[in-house]
Design a protein around this motif. Structure first.
Motif, PDB file in Angstrom:
ATOM      1  N   LYS A 120       0.818  -1.213   0.000  1.00 12.75           N
ATOM      2  CA  LYS A 120       0.000   0.000   0.000  1.00 12.75           C
ATOM      3  C   LYS A 120       0.855   1.267   0.000  1.00 12.75           C
ATOM      4  O   LYS A 120       0.568   2.226  -0.713  1.00 12.75           O
ATOM      5  N   GLU A 121       1.889   1.220   0.784  1.00 12.95           N
ATOM      6  CA  GLU A 121       2.803   2.367   0.850  1.00 12.95           C
ATOM      7  C   GLU A 121       3.404   2.624  -0.539  1.00 12.95           C
ATOM      8  O   GLU A 121       3.456   3.762  -1.018  1.00 12.95           O
ATOM      9  N   LEU A 122       3.831   1.563  -1.173  1.00 13.37           N
ATOM     10  CA  LEU A 122       4.450   1.679  -2.500  1.00 13.37           C
ATOM     11  C   LEU A 122       3.449   2.194  -3.532  1.00 13.37           C
ATOM     12  O   LEU A 122       3.757   3.096  -4.326  1.00 13.37           O
ATOM     13  N   ILE A 123       2.253   1.644  -3.508  1.00 11.82           N
ATOM     14  CA  ILE A 123       1.244   2.069  -4.488  1.00 11.82           C
ATOM     15  C   ILE A 123       0.860   3.528  -4.265  1.00 11.82           C
ATOM     16  O   ILE A 123       0.711   4.298  -5.217  1.00 11.82           O
ATOM     17  N   ASN A 124       0.728   3.921  -3.013  1.00 12.65           N
ATOM     18  CA  ASN A 124       0.412   5.329  -2.738  1.00 12.65           C
ATOM     19  C   ASN A 124       1.467   6.262  -3.300  1.00 12.65           C
ATOM     20  O   ASN A 124       1.155   7.301  -3.881  1.00 12.65           O
ATOM     21  N   LEU A 125       2.702   5.844  -3.146  1.00 12.03           N
ATOM     22  CA  LEU A 125       3.805   6.664  -3.624  1.00 12.03           C
ATOM     23  C   LEU A 125       3.774   6.799  -5.149  1.00 12.03           C
ATOM     24  O   LEU A 125       4.052   7.868  -5.698  1.00 12.03           O
ATOM     25  N   ASP A 126       3.444   5.699  -5.820  1.00  8.23           N
ATOM     26  CA  ASP A 126       3.447   5.688  -7.290  1.00  8.23           C
ATOM     27  C   ASP A 126       2.031   5.680  -7.874  1.00  8.23           C
ATOM     28  O   ASP A 126       1.803   5.180  -8.979  1.00  8.23           O
ATOM     29  N   LYS A 127       1.109   6.281  -7.134  1.00  8.46           N
ATOM     30  CA  LYS A 127      -0.308   6.252  -7.507  1.00  8.46           C
ATOM     31  C   LYS A 127      -0.576   6.870  -8.882  1.00  8.46           C
ATOM     32  O   LYS A 127      -1.450   6.415  -9.623  1.00  8.46           O
ATOM     33  N   ASP A 128       0.205   7.893  -9.227  1.00 11.03           N
ATOM     34  CA  ASP A 128       0.007   8.550 -10.526  1.00 11.03           C
ATOM     35  C   ASP A 128       0.270   7.615 -11.699  1.00 11.03           C
ATOM     36  O   ASP A 128      -0.082   7.919 -12.838  1.00 11.03           O
ATOM     37  N   TRP A 129       0.942   6.508 -11.411  1.00 12.82           N
ATOM     38  CA  TRP A 129       1.287   5.561 -12.464  1.00 12.82           C
ATOM     39  C   TRP A 129       0.144   4.598 -12.791  1.00 12.82           C
ATOM     40  O   TRP A 129       0.263   3.813 -13.731  1.00 12.82           O
ATOM     41  N   ILE A 130      -0.927   4.619 -12.015  1.00 15.27           N
ATOM     42  CA  ILE A 130      -2.033   3.696 -12.307  1.00 15.27           C
ATOM     43  C   ILE A 130      -2.787   4.212 -13.521  1.00 15.27           C
ATOM     44  O   ILE A 130      -3.355   5.304 -13.481  1.00 15.27           O
ATOM     45  N   PRO A 131      -2.790   3.468 -14.605  1.00 16.88           N
ATOM     46  CA  PRO A 131      -3.449   3.948 -15.824  1.00 16.88           C
ATOM     47  C   PRO A 131      -4.958   4.036 -15.607  1.00 16.88           C
ATOM     48  O   PRO A 131      -5.522   3.243 -14.852  1.00 16.88           O
ATOM     49  N   GLN A 132      -5.592   5.001 -16.254  1.00 17.38           N
ATOM     50  CA  GLN A 132      -7.027   5.141 -16.068  1.00 17.38           C
ATOM     51  C   GLN A 132      -7.790   4.603 -17.280  1.00 17.38           C
ATOM     52  O   GLN A 132      -8.990   4.391 -17.225  1.00 17.38           O
ATOM     53  N   LYS A 133      -7.080   4.347 -18.333  1.00 16.65           N
ATOM     54  CA  LYS A 133      -7.687   3.850 -19.569  1.00 16.65           C
ATOM     55  C   LYS A 133      -8.296   2.464 -19.336  1.00 16.65           C
ATOM     56  O   LYS A 133      -7.688   1.619 -18.666  1.00 16.65           O
ATOM     57  N   ASP A 134      -9.461   2.227 -19.913  1.00 22.36           N
ATOM     58  CA  ASP A 134     -10.124   0.945 -19.725  1.00 22.36           C
ATOM     59  C   ASP A 134      -9.257  -0.197 -20.287  1.00 22.36           C
ATOM     60  O   ASP A 134      -8.688  -0.086 -21.370  1.00 22.36           O
ATOM     61  N   GLY A 135      -9.147  -1.246 -19.513  1.00 24.95           N
ATOM     62  CA  GLY A 135      -8.337  -2.385 -19.948  1.00 24.95           C
ATOM     63  C   GLY A 135      -6.900  -2.277 -19.483  1.00 24.95           C
ATOM     64  O   GLY A 135      -6.165  -3.253 -19.464  1.00 24.95           O
ATOM     65  N   SER A 136      -6.488  -1.075 -19.101  1.00 22.69           N
ATOM     66  CA  SER A 136      -5.142  -0.904 -18.549  1.00 22.69           C
ATOM     67  C   SER A 136      -5.206  -0.923 -17.025  1.00 22.69           C
ATOM     68  O   SER A 136      -6.243  -0.632 -16.435  1.00 22.69           O
ATOM     69  N   SER A 137      -4.104  -1.261 -16.400  1.00 22.36           N
ATOM     70  CA  SER A 137      -4.043  -1.235 -14.935  1.00 22.36           C
ATOM     71  C   SER A 137      -2.581  -1.242 -14.519  1.00 22.36           C
ATOM     72  O   SER A 137      -1.681  -1.339 -15.357  1.00 22.36           O
ATOM     73  N   LEU A 138      -2.389  -1.109 -13.240  1.00 26.31           N
ATOM     74  CA  LEU A 138      -1.019  -1.179 -12.737  1.00 26.31           C
ATOM     75  C   LEU A 138      -0.764  -2.622 -12.326  1.00 26.31           C
ATOM     76  O   LEU A 138      -1.365  -3.117 -11.360  1.00 26.31           O
ATOM     77  N   TYR A 139       0.074  -3.305 -13.064  1.00 24.35           N
ATOM     78  CA  TYR A 139       0.395  -4.687 -12.717  1.00 24.35           C
ATOM     79  C   TYR A 139       1.393  -4.670 -11.562  1.00 24.35           C
ATOM     80  O   TYR A 139       2.364  -3.907 -11.567  1.00 24.35           O
ATOM     81  N   ILE A 140       1.142  -5.511 -10.566  1.00 21.73           N
ATOM     82  CA  ILE A 140       1.962  -5.538  -9.357  1.00 21.73           C
ATOM     83  C   ILE A 140       2.664  -6.880  -9.269  1.00 21.73           C
ATOM     84  O   ILE A 140       2.027  -7.928  -9.341  1.00 21.73           O
ATOM     85  N   ARG A 141       3.961  -6.856  -9.120  1.00 21.66           N
ATOM     86  CA  ARG A 141       4.718  -8.100  -9.055  1.00 21.66           C
ATOM     87  C   ARG A 141       5.496  -8.213  -7.743  1.00 21.66           C
ATOM     88  O   ARG A 141       6.602  -7.692  -7.634  1.00 21.66           O
TER      89      ARG A 141
END
Ligand SMILES: Cc1ncc(COP(=O)(O)O)c(C=O)c1O
Ligand SMILES: Cc1ncc(COP(=O)(O)O)c(C=O)c1O
Lengths: 354, 354
Positions: A120-141
């Motif tokens: 959660k901490e990491l995602i919050n920091l890089d939140k702007d990187w989550i794509p908003q386009k349909d079908g796109s997303s932030l893949y987490i590994r």
């Protein structure tokens, strides 16, 4: 979350790389965000997790990851709604499965707080990187591998746990055509097929490439003994609809217990769709294709979401699936993604705000 | 050698670490020599091999080795005779097997000259590191792994080939007690068991640790389907002597085609020992143990050389093997090591001077 991780150390990047990224043309998992989480296991314990600029890691040539394949991973996604809020989908299940894989591969379990708080901490920091386009997303590994040294074939004494983020487009482009595999196998009885470990994937590349040369996208694995039972695909569990019944193979020590798979089974129940979790044989599917009772086949997985299968190949013959207007696949895909992107109620309690 | 590698780039270490090493108390594979060989595969070709000081390597977190287990390796040894000359044992066979593994794991083959010239050049440079003490040798680890980037589950586009050297003592200390495994499995029909790839080893750690907790050193793998057929051990092929006949399982896609195994079969033939390469079942071995016709079991592999098995466990019972004064195991071990250390003629043409 029951416990809190030790305070995570955070070192922020000086200048974000985000402006260099073309969010309208994202491939799958090939661009990485500004930060990553790193946590070392040594002296018998996981150390303080650190979030730092995404960067190369340095390893001894004798690190056991290079020699003995001790590695596990998870695949998750973060989604953004119209208000810019970020969400995860059943993240506790990924944590639980990572530890199931850890046990089988003799890797130390990762505490839930390290996983969840770090994520959660990491995602919050890089939140702007989550794509908003349909079908796109932030893949987490999230992944763990053996960094401990030595050529003795035994578990390492040091490990690295990392979480990296990759804004991604669709995993498959276009229709998926699969080949039912009868020569090669993905996993053994009593083996590691149920664990999300590197070797399970490397072993699939060669048979998959042979299938790709013949015009297929993926292989459908059958059991290594009779090659009669349909198991799963390379990165998806498989569903088969015969008439109006939805069938999928039971999980076993050869099959990954997919989170999308079990979500679909729950949705089907809520929707009043008849499901059967049972062995399903290739001859049964071929027979159903011939007599017209085979309505749909689709793959289910985090990366591929719900991927309708257009045709399957078996012993030199291709069997086309009908094109339905109101398919189960499209219904499931809509219900799941509406929950994921916060476009609907979430009666199952799967969505988690970051 | 048919071809010569492109001139190898060599950067020598400034000060050798050799004086810090206690050659009388070497563990297995935990001390490394001054230099290593590194060769990168990119843009569709293996680049110029470089010999450089042994050092850490830097990789992207998304390098496919961490995620999809694309890795292969070999295990070899260099031996030194009384005159200080260095020798290899059947090195072409290791090169051939590395490429067999490469094909199965979708890794580009390494040209013979890169392998052989690089190996010899490296050993010559670190020749002083070859232990002269009996039972010790310089363990050689050639390996290739996927360094290419990305989270898509498909073969990488970049690889690294390395050779590292580790002066080593014996792999096993003391008598070897094995457990015949009936729950877990090492490999699948149509799988990657015949390839020397990381995942095959990581998958063995958990069952092996369970066996170790019960007082065994190693697991003897049986086939994943019936668990009736004896296949091999974690890092050794298995031989069983019933009366005066030496029996070993045929190789298959589940079993590593061991170089020590095939050397022993050739030596046995030359020595007039009757051999059978055939399926051998657990009940047959248990029966032989009970009626006294089971004379010996031993493991054969580069690391373990020839390792006599003192006892095997099966379904809760331990079966002790007799202690023979003139065992096949000790005969084979003497013949092989005499060839390796240049103490005898080499009628088979296996020894190669570096
Ligand atoms: C082998 C395999 N099967 C199935 C799945 C689907 O699992 P999930 O729905 O949890 O992503 C995946 C990918 O995640 C996978 O790698
Ligand atoms: C699984 C396995 N079987 C057998 C062997 C023995 O093969 P070789 O005699 O070529 O070393 C090894 C080790 O090298 C091994 O890893």
């Amino acid at each position: 979350m029951e416990t809190t991780a030790t305070a995570i150390k955070i070192e922020k990047i000086k200048t974000s790389k985000i402006s260099q990224v073309d969010f309208d043309n994202l491939a799958f998992g090939s661009v990485f965000t500004d930060h990553m989480l790193v946590c070392d296991y040594k002296n018998g314990a996981w150390q303080t997790p650190e979030i730092m600029p995404y960067q190369a890691i340095s390893l001894e040539p004798s690190a056991k990851i290079f020699h003995y394949g001790q590695s596990i991973f998870e695949g998750m996604k973060a989604y953004k709604d119209d208000h810019g809020d970020a969400f995860l989908f059943r993240p506790s299940d990924n944590h639980r499965r990572l530890n199931i894989s850890a046990n089988r591969m003799c890797i130390p379990e990762i505490p839930k707080a390290y996983f969840m708080d770090g994520l959660k901490e990491l995602i919050n920091l890089d939140k702007d990187w989550i794509p908003q386009k349909d079908g796109s997303s932030l893949y987490i590994r999230p992944f763990i591998f053996a960094s401990g040294k030595g050529f003795h074939a035994s578990p390492a004494d040091e490990y690295k746990f990392l979480i990296c983020l990759a804004p991604s487009g669709a995993y498959f482009s276009g229709k998926v055509k699969v080949l039912i595999e009868e020569t090669y196998s993905r996993s053994a009885n009593g083996g590691v097929g149920f664990a999300k470990t590197g070797g399970n994937y490397a072993g699939q590349f060669f048979p998959t490439q042979l299938a790709v040369k013949e015009g297929y996208n993926q292989v459908i694995w059958t059991d290594d003994n009779t090659h009669e039972n349909i198991e799963e695909a390379g990165a998806m569990n498989i569903f088969i609809r015969i008439n109006d019944t939805l069938i999928t193979a039971p999980t076993s020590d050869r099959i990954l217990d997919g989170i999308t798979r079990k979500s679909i089974l729950e949705i089907a129940q809520a929707e009043g769709i008849r499901t059967e979790v049972r062995k399903i044989t290739v001859p049964e599917v071929v027979e159903a294709a011939k007599n017209g009772s085979l309505k749909e086949m689709f793959g289910a997985g985090t990366a591929a979401v719900v991927s309708p299968i257009a045709a399957f190949g078996y012993r030199g013959t291709d069997y086309d699936l009908p094109e339905l207007t109101d398919s189960y696949a499209s219904r499931f895909k809509k219900i799941i993604t509406d929950i994921q992107y916060n476009r609907s109620e979430d009666p199952f309690g799967w969505r988690q705000k970051v």
